[in-house]
Design a protein around this motif. Structure first.
Motif, short mmCIF file in Angstrom:
data_model
loop_
_atom_site.label_atom_id
_atom_site.label_comp_id
_atom_site.label_asym_id
_atom_site.label_seq_id
_atom_site.Cartn_x
_atom_site.Cartn_y
_atom_site.Cartn_z
N MET A 215 0.88 -1.64 0.01
CA MET A 215 0.07 -0.40 0.52
C MET A 215 1.10 1.57 0.30
SD MET A 215 -2.47 -1.49 3.12
CE MET A 215 -3.54 -2.73 3.08
N LEU A 216 2.17 1.45 0.60
CA LEU A 216 3.21 2.47 0.29
C LEU A 216 3.11 2.67 -0.69
CD1 LEU A 216 5.30 4.36 2.21
CD2 LEU A 216 6.74 2.55 1.47
N TYR A 217 3.28 1.30 -1.79
CA TYR A 217 4.01 1.90 -2.73
C TYR A 217 2.25 2.77 -4.23
CZ TYR A 217 4.38 0.74 -8.73
OH TYR A 217 4.84 0.87 -10.12
N LEU A 218 1.14 2.86 -3.35
CA LEU A 218 0.04 3.14 -4.27
C LEU A 218 0.23 4.24 -3.66
CD1 LEU A 218 -2.85 0.26 -4.11
CD2 LEU A 218 -1.19 1.18 -6.08
N TRP A 233 8.54 4.08 -12.83
CA TRP A 233 9.73 3.88 -13.69
C TRP A 233 11.02 3.73 -12.97
CZ3 TRP A 233 7.24 6.36 -17.96
CH2 TRP A 233 8.40 7.83 -17.92
N GLU A 234 10.91 4.86 -12.03
CA GLU A 234 12.14 4.96 -11.40
C GLU A 234 12.24 4.26 -10.40
OE1 GLU A 234 13.27 9.32 -11.10
OE2 GLU A 234 11.83 10.05 -12.73
N SER A 235 11.41 3.28 -9.69
CA SER A 235 11.22 2.61 -8.83
C SER A 235 11.18 1.53 -9.51
CB SER A 235 10.49 2.88 -7.73
OG SER A 235 11.04 4.12 -6.82
N PRO A 236 11.83 0.31 -10.00
CA PRO A 236 11.67 -0.64 -10.44
C PRO A 236 11.99 -1.97 -9.98
CG PRO A 236 13.72 -0.40 -11.17
CD PRO A 236 13.34 1.22 -10.61
N ALA A 237 12.40 -2.01 -9.02
CA ALA A 237 11.67 -3.05 -8.18
C ALA A 237 10.72 -3.15 -6.70
CB ALA A 237 12.90 -3.44 -6.83
N LEU A 238 10.24 -2.05 -5.83
CA LEU A 238 9.12 -1.89 -5.81
C LEU A 238 8.60 -1.86 -6.76
CD1 LEU A 238 9.59 1.64 -4.12
CD2 LEU A 238 9.45 -0.64 -3.05
N GLY A 239 7.86 -1.79 -8.01
CA GLY A 239 7.01 -1.95 -9.06
C GLY A 239 6.96 -2.94 -9.60
N ILE A 240 7.89 -4.50 -9.39
CA ILE A 240 7.64 -5.93 -9.64
C ILE A 240 7.52 -6.30 -8.46
CG2 ILE A 240 9.63 -7.70 -10.00
CD1 ILE A 240 11.29 -5.27 -11.53
#
Length: 268
Positions: A215-218, A233-240
């Motif tokens: 939920m932090l990602y959102l 896309w600047e935080s690819p690890a969090l997105g994956i």
């Protein structure tokens, strides 16, 4: 995977029904109240005001970086997202239990009940988002090209909420205590969601713990959109990580739901 694709297809096939039922439920919920749907706005505003007094005034020194905008604006942007997420997840955990007796004798796709729950909360979310945008404009923050990624984060939120509530609402039918577990967990996750304080100034170890909460990602993602701080896309690890959790919940929830849906009424 066939079950998962069929579940997704059902949401698009019955999209009209989802919004019709959601609109009816919104009206039914507040028909006996003088202020009606205004409570969808009043309650969030009271909560935001409360947290502002605590974290924006009383604990001013511990709130962290607010991205160069007034703390109240920063707080509202986070709370709009969190309150919608929290409401959908809490109500969604019992949506099948509450409705299965009404639709058990009908040819009704039970897997759209979580979507109806999400659609029902959209009115309050849109209004609160409009309030947040007015505050932004008032403080001199205006749209940039980065605002286009709102579409991406909105899709992220919708898919995540559906996947999670399909999973938890199915578990609640089988294990009734699940709804109380969800309520307790959501109280804890609130403090590691980034809604009321920034994690930027925290030790790296603490930041990594916070980032385990999808939920932090959102919450941070929508702030990145409206404050034009970063592209997704600047935080690819969090997105994956976020999409891995979301897809796991979607597959697990759809398989579990499909396996037990014919016997839901027996458990209730």
């Amino acid at each position: 995977m066939k079950v998962t694709f069929r579940t997704i297809r059902d949401q698009f096939t019955h999209l009209g029904m989802i919004f019709r039922i959601a609109r009816y439920e919104d009206r039914a919920s507040y028909q006996s109240h003088y202020l009606g749907l205004l409570w969808e706005i009043i309650n969030p505003l009271i909560q935001v005001g409360t947290y502002y007094l605590i974290f924006g005034v009383a604990l001013k020194g511990s709130r962290g970086d607010s991205g160069g905008v007034p703390f109240f604006v920063w707080l509202v942007l986070g709370m709009v997202t969190w309150l919608f997420i929290s409401q959908v997840i809490t109500r969604g955990s019992k949506v099948i239990v509450n409705k299965v007796q009404l639709v058990s004798k009908m040819k009704f796709p039970l897997n759209i009940l979580p979507s109806i729950n999400i659609a029902s909360g959209l009115t309050g979310y849109v209004v609160m988002l409009a309030v947040a945008l007015v505050l932004l404009f008032n403080k001199g923050v205006f749209p940039t090209v980065m605002w286009i990624q709102f579409i991406y984060y909105f899709i992220c939120m919708m898919v995540f909420l559906y996947a999670l509530t399909l999973f938890t609402s199915t578990l609640t039918v089988l294990f009734r205590d699940m709804q109380f577990i969800i309520q307790s967990v959501m109280r804890l996750l609130f403090y590691v969601s980034g809604a009321i304080w920034s994690i930027d100034r925290m030790p790296e170890t603490i930041q990594n713990v916070f980032k385990l909460n999808p939920m932090l990602y959102l919450v941070d993602g929508f702030r990145d959109v409206f404050l034009s701080r970063a592209w997704f896309w600047e935080s690819p690890a969090l997105g994956i990580y976020f999409w891995a959790i979301t897809l796991f919940l979607l597959v697990a929830g759809s398989v579990l739901h499909d396996k037990f849906k014919e016997n839901f009424i027996d458990y209730v």
